[in-house]
Scaffold this motif. Structure first.
Motif, short mmCIF file in Angstrom:
data_model
loop_
_atom_site.label_atom_id
_atom_site.label_comp_id
_atom_site.label_asym_id
_atom_site.label_seq_id
_atom_site.Cartn_x
_atom_site.Cartn_y
_atom_site.Cartn_z
N THR A 283 0.79 -1.23 0.00
CA THR A 283 0.00 0.00 0.00
C THR A 283 0.82 1.28 0.00
O THR A 283 0.30 2.35 0.32
CB THR A 283 -0.94 0.01 1.22
OG1 THR A 283 -0.16 -0.03 2.43
CG2 THR A 283 -1.89 -1.18 1.19
N THR A 284 2.09 1.21 -0.37
CA THR A 284 2.91 2.43 -0.39
C THR A 284 2.27 3.51 -1.25
O THR A 284 2.13 4.66 -0.82
CB THR A 284 4.32 2.11 -0.91
OG1 THR A 284 4.94 1.15 -0.04
CG2 THR A 284 5.18 3.36 -0.94
N ASP A 287 -1.46 4.61 -0.03
CA ASP A 287 -1.38 5.45 1.17
C ASP A 287 -1.00 6.88 0.80
O ASP A 287 -1.57 7.84 1.32
CB ASP A 287 -0.37 4.86 2.15
CG ASP A 287 -0.87 3.60 2.83
OD1 ASP A 287 -2.08 3.30 2.70
OD2 ASP A 287 -0.05 2.90 3.46
N PHE A 288 -0.02 7.03 -0.09
CA PHE A 288 0.38 8.38 -0.49
C PHE A 288 -0.77 9.10 -1.18
O PHE A 288 -1.06 10.27 -0.88
CB PHE A 288 1.59 8.33 -1.42
CG PHE A 288 1.91 9.67 -2.05
CD1 PHE A 288 2.62 10.63 -1.34
CD2 PHE A 288 1.48 9.97 -3.33
CE1 PHE A 288 2.90 11.87 -1.90
CE2 PHE A 288 1.75 11.20 -3.90
CZ PHE A 288 2.46 12.16 -3.18
N ASN A 290 -3.81 8.71 -0.83
CA ASN A 290 -4.87 9.00 0.12
C ASN A 290 -4.51 10.13 1.07
O ASN A 290 -5.25 10.41 2.01
CB ASN A 290 -5.23 7.74 0.92
CG ASN A 290 -6.05 6.77 0.11
OD1 ASN A 290 -6.82 7.17 -0.77
ND2 ASN A 290 -5.90 5.48 0.38
N GLY A 291 -3.35 10.78 0.81
CA GLY A 291 -3.00 11.97 1.58
C GLY A 291 -1.90 11.80 2.58
O GLY A 291 -1.51 12.77 3.25
N ASN A 292 -1.34 10.61 2.73
CA ASN A 292 -0.25 10.38 3.68
C ASN A 292 1.10 10.71 3.05
O ASN A 292 1.21 10.83 1.83
CB ASN A 292 -0.27 8.92 4.14
CG ASN A 292 -1.55 8.56 4.86
OD1 ASN A 292 -1.88 9.13 5.89
ND2 ASN A 292 -2.30 7.61 4.29
N ASP A 293 2.13 10.86 3.89
CA ASP A 293 3.47 11.05 3.38
C ASP A 293 3.91 9.80 2.61
O ASP A 293 3.47 8.68 2.91
CB ASP A 293 4.46 11.31 4.52
CG ASP A 293 4.23 12.66 5.18
OD1 ASP A 293 3.63 13.54 4.54
OD2 ASP A 293 4.64 12.82 6.35
N TYR A 294 4.79 10.01 1.63
CA TYR A 294 5.34 8.87 0.90
C TYR A 294 6.29 8.12 1.82
O TYR A 294 7.31 8.66 2.26
CB TYR A 294 6.07 9.33 -0.37
CG TYR A 294 6.71 8.19 -1.11
CD1 TYR A 294 5.94 7.28 -1.82
CD2 TYR A 294 8.10 8.02 -1.11
CE1 TYR A 294 6.53 6.23 -2.50
CE2 TYR A 294 8.70 6.98 -1.81
CZ TYR A 294 7.90 6.09 -2.49
OH TYR A 294 8.48 5.04 -3.17
N THR A 295 5.97 6.86 2.11
CA THR A 295 6.74 6.08 3.07
C THR A 295 7.02 4.69 2.51
O THR A 295 6.15 3.80 2.60
CB THR A 295 5.99 5.95 4.41
OG1 THR A 295 5.59 7.24 4.87
CG2 THR A 295 6.87 5.27 5.46
N ARG A 329 -1.36 14.12 -6.61
CA ARG A 329 -2.50 13.33 -6.12
C ARG A 329 -3.76 13.54 -6.96
O ARG A 329 -4.62 12.66 -7.04
CB ARG A 329 -2.77 13.66 -4.65
CG ARG A 329 -1.68 13.19 -3.69
CD ARG A 329 -2.09 13.39 -2.24
NE ARG A 329 -1.09 12.86 -1.33
CZ ARG A 329 -0.16 13.60 -0.73
NH1 ARG A 329 -0.10 14.92 -0.96
NH2 ARG A 329 0.72 13.04 0.09
#
Length: 447
Positions: A283-284, A287-288, A290-295, A329
C-alpha cells in the motif's frame, strides 16, 4: 537543425547525458533516474491512422531520440523489437469496456516490449566494443524472463537476474532459470526490494564498474520505459479515430514503470483520459494518494507477485513529472486490492463471463467493477499485463479447468532450469560478480 533532447537525473547532481548515454548507464551516477529535460508534445495528426505498433512507436519516440546517435536507427529498432500485437478488444459482456492485451510477446508479459527494445538499442550502441557488458535486472516475476529472452545469446553481453526466492510463481521461476549461456538467474533469499537495492548498489559501485561495465534492464532504464509508452499511444489513437473521445485506463502497477508510461503519453497531449492504478496489498502508493506522506516499506508477498514492491523506483520520475504533491495526487486514482478480492474476481468473472485473468490483471478488473457499480459508464480499458497461464497454480483451482499455455511459454517450460542461491546483501552480489569480471568470459557454456 535538430536540437538534441538531453537527459538529467531526478536527483539533480549528475552531468547532463544524451539518450544513448542514459540508456547505457541505466542509473544516473547520483543514484537518480534519468528524465528528459522536458516531455515533448505531439498531436493526433502527427500519426497516420492504421499504423502498426512499430510505426506508432517510431513517431512517438522520435522527439526523445532527436539528435542522438541512435536517431536514424529508431525505425529499425522499433521494427525489430515490436513484432507482436498489443490488441485492444471489447469485452462483450461489459458495455464500453475493453482489454488492452500486453501478453503476446515471447514470455507472455508486457515486459517483452521494453526488454526487446532495450536489447535492440544496446546492440547498436555497443558496436565493436570488445568489453563484455553485464546487464543486472531485479525482478518480482516477469521482468527477468523478458530480459533474459531479449538478450539470450547476444554477443558481448551477460545478463544476471535477481529474483526473490519462493516469491514468484513456479512457471515464472522456471522461465527465469531456463536460458543458460549468457543469462544467469540468482535466487535471492529476501524480497524484491532487496533485489532492487542490490542492483542499484552494484550500479553505483565505481570500482566494480571499472572492472566490468554494468547496466540495468529494470524500468529504471529509459530504454525500458520509453517503448512502453507506445502501446498506450497506439491504443488511445485507435480509440480516438473510432469514437472521437479519449480512452480511460486502469493499470495494474508495482514499480510504477508501466503506469508512468501511460501518464507520460497523456502529458504529451495524446488522447488518454482518466488513469486509475490498481495495486495489490502493498500500500505504499495507495497510502500516499490517500493523503499520507510517501513512506517506502518492506514488500509483502501476494498472489499478484510481480507487483510486490514496497519502494517503487519510478515514484521519483512521477514526482519529477508533478513536483507539487497536491497536483500529483489529483492526477491519478490509486487503489489497493487484497488477495481475497483477487481470488473472488478471478473466480466470478470466469464463472459468469468465461473471462480468465491473471492475478495482476484481476486487480484492475476489481477497480473497474467498483466503478461500474457506482453507475460509471465511461469508456475504460483494463490493462492485461500477463497471460494467466503463467500463474496456473493460482488461476486453475479458482476457475476449475486448465488454462491453455501460449506456444512460446510452453517451449520455455520444456527446457531445464537452474538458479543459484544468493544472500540478500549488497556485498553478496558484489562478491558474486567480481570473479566473473573477466572481460572475455561468458557466464556459462552456451546452450
Amino acid at each position: 537543425m535538430t536540437v538534441a533532447l538531453r537527459y538529467h537525473s531526478t536527483r539533480g547532481s549528475s552531468p547532463v547525458a544524451t539518450l544513448s548515454e542514459a540508456m547505457a548507464a541505466g542509473l544516473a551516477p547520483d543514484g537518480g533516474l534519468y528524465v528528459p529535460e522536458h516531455l515533448p508534445r505531439l498531436r493526433v495528426a502527427d500519426f497516420r491512422q492504421g499504423e502498426t505498433l512499430a510505426e506508432t512507436a517510431t513517431t512517438l519516440l522520435a522527439p526523445f531520440f532527436a539528435g542522438d546517435k541512435l536517431a536514424n536507427e529508431l525505425p529499425a529498432i522499433c521494427a525489430e523489437a515490436l513484432t507482436f500485437p498489443t490488441p485492444l478488444h471489447a469485452l462483450p459482456q461489459h458495455p464500453n469496456t475493453s482489454v488492452l492485451e500486453l501478453f503476446h510477446g515471447p514470455t507472455a508479459a508486457f515486459k517483452d516490449v521494453g526488454a526487446r527494445f532495450l536489447a535492440a538499442c544496446l546492440r547498436r550502441l555497443r558496436g565493436d566494443d570488445a568489453r563484455r557488458l553485464t546487464i543486472l535486472v531485479a525482478t518480482s516475476g516477469d521482468t527477468g524472463a523478458a530480459v533474459g529472452a531479449a538478450f539470450h545469446r547476444q554477443p558481448g553481453i551477460n545478463v544476471v537476474i535477481l529474483y526473490p526466492d519462493s516469491r514468484v510463481s513456479p512457471r515464472q521461476a522456471h522461465q527465469l532459470g531456463c536460458f543458460g549461456g549468457n543469462v544467469q538467474a540468482l535466487r535471492v533469499q529476501g524480497r524484491f526490494d532487496d533485489c532492487q537495492r542490490m542492483v542499484k548498489a552494484a550500479l553505483n559501485d565505481t570500482a566494480l564498474q571499472t572492472q566490468s561495465p554494468l547496466s540495468s534492464a529494470n524500468s529504471i532504464s529509459l530504454g525500458r520505459l520509453l517503448p512502453q509508452m507506445s502501446y498506450y499511444a497506439h491504443a488511445a489513437l485507435a480509440w480516438w479515430h473510432q469514437y472521437g473521445e479519449a480512452l480511460n485506463l486502469i493499470v495494474p502497477t508495482g514499480n510504477l514503470g508501466n503506469a508512468l508510461a501511460a501518464v507520460w503519453v497523456r502529458q504529451m497531449e495524446l488522447p488518454i483520459g482518466l488513469i486509475h492504478l490498481a495495486c495489490n496489498a502493498n500500500t505504499t502508493l495507495p497510502d500516499f494518494f490517500n493523503g499520507n506522506d510517501y513512506t517506502p516499506r518492506q514488500a509483502v508477498a501476494t498472489l499478484a507477485n510481480a507487483m510486490d514492491v514496497g519502494a517503487p523506483s519510478n515514484f521519483e520520475r512521477l514526482r519529477w513529472t508533478f513536483p507539487d504533491p497536491d497536483d500529483l495526487r489529483a492526477q491519478l486514482h490509486v487503489e489497493s486490492v487484497d488477495d481475497r478480492t483477487i481470488r473472488e474476481v478471478i473466480a466470478r468473472h470466469a464463472g459468469e463471463h468465461g473471462e480468465v485473468f491473471c492475478p495482476h490483471t484481476a486487480t484492475a478488473v476489481h477497480v473497474l467493477d467498483k466503478l461500474r457499480a457506482t453507475g460509471d459508464d465511461l469508456p475504460w480499458a483494463i490493462v492485461a499485463t500477463a497471460h494467466p497461464a503463467k500463474f496456473e497454480s493460482v488461476v486453475e483451482p479458482l476457475i476449475g479447468r486448465a488454462v491453455d499455455v501460449p506456444t512460446s511459454l510452453a517451449a520455455m517450460l520444456q527446457r531445464p532450469a537452474e538458479a543459484e542461491a544468493l544472500d540478500a546483501e549488497d556485498d553478496a552480489l558484489r562478491e558474486w560478480l567480481l570473479p566473473r569480471a573477466d572481460e572475455g568470459s561468458a557466464l556459462l557454456p552456451t546452450v
